[in-house]
Design a protein around this motif. Structure first.
Motif, PDB file in Angstrom:
ATOM      1  N   VAL A  54     104.406  43.123  14.875  1.00 32.21           N
ATOM      2  CA  VAL A  54     103.036  43.072  15.368  1.00 32.21           C
ATOM      3  C   VAL A  54     102.100  43.394  14.210  1.00 32.21           C
ATOM      4  O   VAL A  54     102.110  44.517  13.696  1.00 32.21           O
ATOM      5  CB  VAL A  54     102.821  44.075  16.526  1.00 32.21           C
ATOM      6  N   PRO A  55     101.282  42.437  13.784  1.00 30.47           N
ATOM      7  CA  PRO A  55     100.392  42.691  12.655  1.00 30.47           C
ATOM      8  C   PRO A  55      99.397  43.815  12.951  1.00 30.47           C
ATOM      9  O   PRO A  55      98.811  43.851  14.021  1.00 30.47           O
ATOM     10  CB  PRO A  55      99.652  41.370  12.463  1.00 30.47           C
ATOM     11  N   PHE A  56      99.240  44.727  12.015  1.00 27.42           N
ATOM     12  CA  PHE A  56      98.294  45.837  12.107  1.00 27.42           C
ATOM     13  C   PHE A  56      98.475  46.663  13.376  1.00 27.42           C
ATOM     14  O   PHE A  56      97.510  47.113  13.982  1.00 27.42           O
ATOM     15  CB  PHE A  56      96.846  45.331  11.995  1.00 27.42           C
ATOM     16  N   ARG A  57      99.735  46.848  13.780  1.00 33.68           N
ATOM     17  CA  ARG A  57     100.020  47.609  15.002  1.00 33.68           C
ATOM     18  C   ARG A  57      99.531  49.045  14.904  1.00 33.68           C
ATOM     19  O   ARG A  57      99.109  49.638  15.883  1.00 33.68           O
ATOM     20  CB  ARG A  57     101.518  47.579  15.293  1.00 33.68           C
ATOM     21  N   ALA A  58      99.632  49.621  13.726  1.00 32.30           N
ATOM     22  CA  ALA A  58      99.200  51.004  13.536  1.00 32.30           C
ATOM     23  C   ALA A  58      98.472  51.119  12.200  1.00 32.30           C
ATOM     24  O   ALA A  58      98.713  50.342  11.276  1.00 32.30           O
ATOM     25  CB  ALA A  58     100.399  51.942  13.559  1.00 32.30           C
ATOM     26  N   THR A  63     102.700  45.718   7.041  1.00 32.63           N
ATOM     27  CA  THR A  63     102.752  44.714   8.095  1.00 32.63           C
ATOM     28  C   THR A  63     103.230  43.402   7.505  1.00 32.63           C
ATOM     29  O   THR A  63     103.305  43.245   6.286  1.00 32.63           O
ATOM     30  CB  THR A  63     101.373  44.562   8.768  1.00 32.63           C
ATOM     31  N   ILE A  64     103.548  42.471   8.372  1.00 32.63           N
ATOM     32  CA  ILE A  64     104.004  41.163   7.927  1.00 32.63           C
ATOM     33  C   ILE A  64     102.822  40.336   7.443  1.00 32.63           C
ATOM     34  O   ILE A  64     101.687  40.548   7.861  1.00 32.63           O
ATOM     35  CB  ILE A  64     104.743  40.441   9.067  1.00 32.63           C
ATOM     36  N   THR A  65     103.086  39.376   6.577  1.00 31.50           N
ATOM     37  CA  THR A  65     102.016  38.517   6.080  1.00 31.50           C
ATOM     38  C   THR A  65     102.007  37.159   6.770  1.00 31.50           C
ATOM     39  O   THR A  65     101.102  36.367   6.544  1.00 31.50           O
ATOM     40  CB  THR A  65     102.153  38.298   4.562  1.00 31.50           C
ATOM     41  N   SER A  66     103.008  36.876   7.605  1.00 33.86           N
ATOM     42  CA  SER A  66     103.071  35.565   8.261  1.00 33.86           C
ATOM     43  C   SER A  66     101.919  35.347   9.233  1.00 33.86           C
ATOM     44  O   SER A  66     101.673  34.219   9.645  1.00 33.86           O
ATOM     45  CB  SER A  66     104.404  35.395   8.971  1.00 33.86           C
ATOM     46  N   TYR A  81      99.844  34.231  16.618  1.00 36.63           N
ATOM     47  CA  TYR A  81      99.595  35.663  16.786  1.00 36.63           C
ATOM     48  C   TYR A  81      98.310  35.928  17.563  1.00 36.63           C
ATOM     49  O   TYR A  81      97.342  35.171  17.474  1.00 36.63           O
ATOM     50  CB  TYR A  81      99.509  36.358  15.425  1.00 36.63           C
ATOM     51  N   ALA A  82      98.319  37.034  18.307  1.00 36.56           N
ATOM     52  CA  ALA A  82      97.123  37.488  19.024  1.00 36.56           C
ATOM     53  C   ALA A  82      96.113  38.035  18.010  1.00 36.56           C
ATOM     54  O   ALA A  82      96.466  38.344  16.872  1.00 36.56           O
ATOM     55  CB  ALA A  82      97.508  38.576  20.022  1.00 36.56           C
ATOM     56  N   PRO A  83      94.849  38.191  18.410  1.00 38.63           N
ATOM     57  CA  PRO A  83      93.856  38.762  17.484  1.00 38.63           C
ATOM     58  C   PRO A  83      94.291  40.148  16.997  1.00 38.63           C
ATOM     59  O   PRO A  83      94.950  40.894  17.721  1.00 38.63           O
ATOM     60  CB  PRO A  83      92.593  38.864  18.340  1.00 38.63           C
ATOM     61  N   TYR A  84      93.924  40.470  15.770  1.00 37.75           N
ATOM     62  CA  TYR A  84      94.304  41.757  15.189  1.00 37.75           C
ATOM     63  C   TYR A  84      93.686  42.922  15.962  1.00 37.75           C
ATOM     64  O   TYR A  84      92.500  42.910  16.278  1.00 37.75           O
ATOM     65  CB  TYR A  84      93.834  41.854  13.734  1.00 37.75           C
ATOM     66  N   THR A  85      94.511  43.904  16.237  1.00 37.31           N
ATOM     67  CA  THR A  85      94.046  45.163  16.794  1.00 37.31           C
ATOM     68  C   THR A  85      95.121  46.208  16.562  1.00 37.31           C
ATOM     69  O   THR A  85      96.295  45.871  16.432  1.00 37.31           O
ATOM     70  CB  THR A  85      93.739  45.062  18.308  1.00 37.31           C
ATOM     71  N   ASN A  86      94.710  47.464  16.472  1.00 38.61           N
ATOM     72  CA  ASN A  86      95.715  48.529  16.404  1.00 38.61           C
ATOM     73  C   ASN A  86      95.675  49.380  17.671  1.00 38.61           C
ATOM     74  O   ASN A  86      96.182  50.483  17.694  1.00 38.61           O
ATOM     75  CB  ASN A  86      95.582  49.366  15.129  1.00 38.61           C
ATOM     76  N   ASP A  87      95.095  48.833  18.734  1.00 44.88           N
ATOM     77  CA  ASP A  87      95.101  49.484  20.047  1.00 44.88           C
ATOM     78  C   ASP A  87      96.478  49.228  20.684  1.00 44.88           C
ATOM     79  O   ASP A  87      96.821  48.085  21.009  1.00 44.88           O
ATOM     80  CB  ASP A  87      93.982  48.905  20.905  1.00 44.88           C
ATOM     81  N   ALA A  88      97.270  50.278  20.864  1.00 46.98           N
ATOM     82  CA  ALA A  88      98.638  50.148  21.370  1.00 46.98           C
ATOM     83  C   ALA A  88      98.682  49.486  22.738  1.00 46.98           C
ATOM     84  O   ALA A  88      99.591  48.694  23.020  1.00 46.98           O
ATOM     85  CB  ALA A  88      99.310  51.511  21.421  1.00 46.98           C
ATOM     86  N   ASN A  89      97.738  49.775  23.605  1.00 42.51           N
ATOM     87  CA  ASN A  89      97.746  49.173  24.939  1.00 42.51           C
ATOM     88  C   ASN A  89      97.605  47.659  24.869  1.00 42.51           C
ATOM     89  O   ASN A  89      98.300  46.927  25.574  1.00 42.51           O
ATOM     90  CB  ASN A  89      96.624  49.762  25.804  1.00 42.51           C
ATOM     91  N   ILE A  90      96.721  47.187  24.003  1.00 37.97           N
ATOM     92  CA  ILE A  90      96.528  45.743  23.862  1.00 37.97           C
ATOM     93  C   ILE A  90      97.757  45.105  23.233  1.00 37.97           C
ATOM     94  O   ILE A  90      98.245  44.074  23.699  1.00 37.97           O
ATOM     95  CB  ILE A  90      95.248  45.449  23.048  1.00 37.97           C
ATOM     96  N   ASN A  91      98.290  45.704  22.154  1.00 38.51           N
ATOM     97  CA  ASN A  91      99.466  45.136  21.498  1.00 38.51           C
ATOM     98  C   ASN A  91     100.688  45.139  22.409  1.00 38.51           C
ATOM     99  O   ASN A  91     101.465  44.182  22.422  1.00 38.51           O
ATOM    100  CB  ASN A  91      99.776  45.885  20.200  1.00 38.51           C
ATOM    101  N   ASN A  92     100.895  46.194  23.184  1.00 38.59           N
ATOM    102  CA  ASN A  92     102.034  46.234  24.106  1.00 38.59           C
ATOM    103  C   ASN A  92     101.928  45.124  25.145  1.00 38.59           C
ATOM    104  O   ASN A  92     102.937  44.569  25.567  1.00 38.59           O
ATOM    105  CB  ASN A  92     102.145  47.595  24.778  1.00 38.59           C
TER     106      ASN A  92
END
Length: 180
Positions: A54-58, A63-66, A81-92
């Motif tokens: 997950v890009p920019f998860r925390a 993070t990955i560059t793909s 990929y989904a839009p970048y965010t480091n909000d755990a609820n959104i990434n989960n």
């Protein structure tokens, strides 16, 4: 009508249904070449939610560059990929187990390529102390065709997470065989 477990479909297994390899070799006037191809088919790889998938998860993690240039936006609606965010609820939510996080794990890899030259007896007679000589170059994992999107080695086990996971690497070795 809300989605529930009845809407699930089977995407496949991490265990390949088919594993294969083939090799070939040839030699001509002292030159030799050998190749080994290896791969698998009918395999799906699930990538769990972690900092490597997950890009920019925390904050403050690698993070990955793909994901660069492949993130959803109104201008890029077919991005992976989904839009970048480091909000755990959104990434989960965005990266839960689905056809998005299950990737086609089939691949074909040039596992080994060796090119060499064996010096002729006529040439070696000039060098009195050598009975045989060969120079060669060997490359491992030089080329690969895969649909894995994150750049990780498709041979890695499904549970390869965190520090157990490694990227696809290539090696080239040069050598000399001498017979005295």
């Amino acid at each position: 009508m809300p989605l529930d477990e009845k809407d699930y479909i089977y995407l496949g297994s991490d265990t390949p249904e088919i594993s294969y390899s083939f090799n070939a070799g040839a030699s001509y006037k002292g030159f030799d070449v050998s190749v080994i191809f290896q791969g698998s088919a009918n395999r799906f790889v699930y990538r769990g939610i972690d900092n490597w998938t997950v890009p920019f998860r925390a904050n403050y993690t690698n993070t990955i560059t793909s994901s660069i240039g492949n993130v959803w936006s109104p201008e890029n609606p077919d991005a992976y990929y989904a839009p970048y965010t480091n909000d755990a609820n959104i990434n989960n939510y965005n990266y839960q187990a689905s056809s998005l996080t299950s990737q086609d794990g089939r691949y074909l890899r040039l596992k080994n390529l060796t090119i060499g030259y064996t010096f002729t007896d006529k040439l070696l007679q000039k060098i009195k102390f050598l009975q045989g000589a060969r120079i060669y170059a060997t490359g491992t994992d030089l080329w690969e065709y895969t649909k894995i999107k994150d750049g990780w080695d498709p041979e890695a086990a499904r549970d390869a997470t965190g520090l157990k996971r490694y990227p696809f690497t290539r090696n080239i070795t040069f050598g000399v065989n001498l017979t005295f």
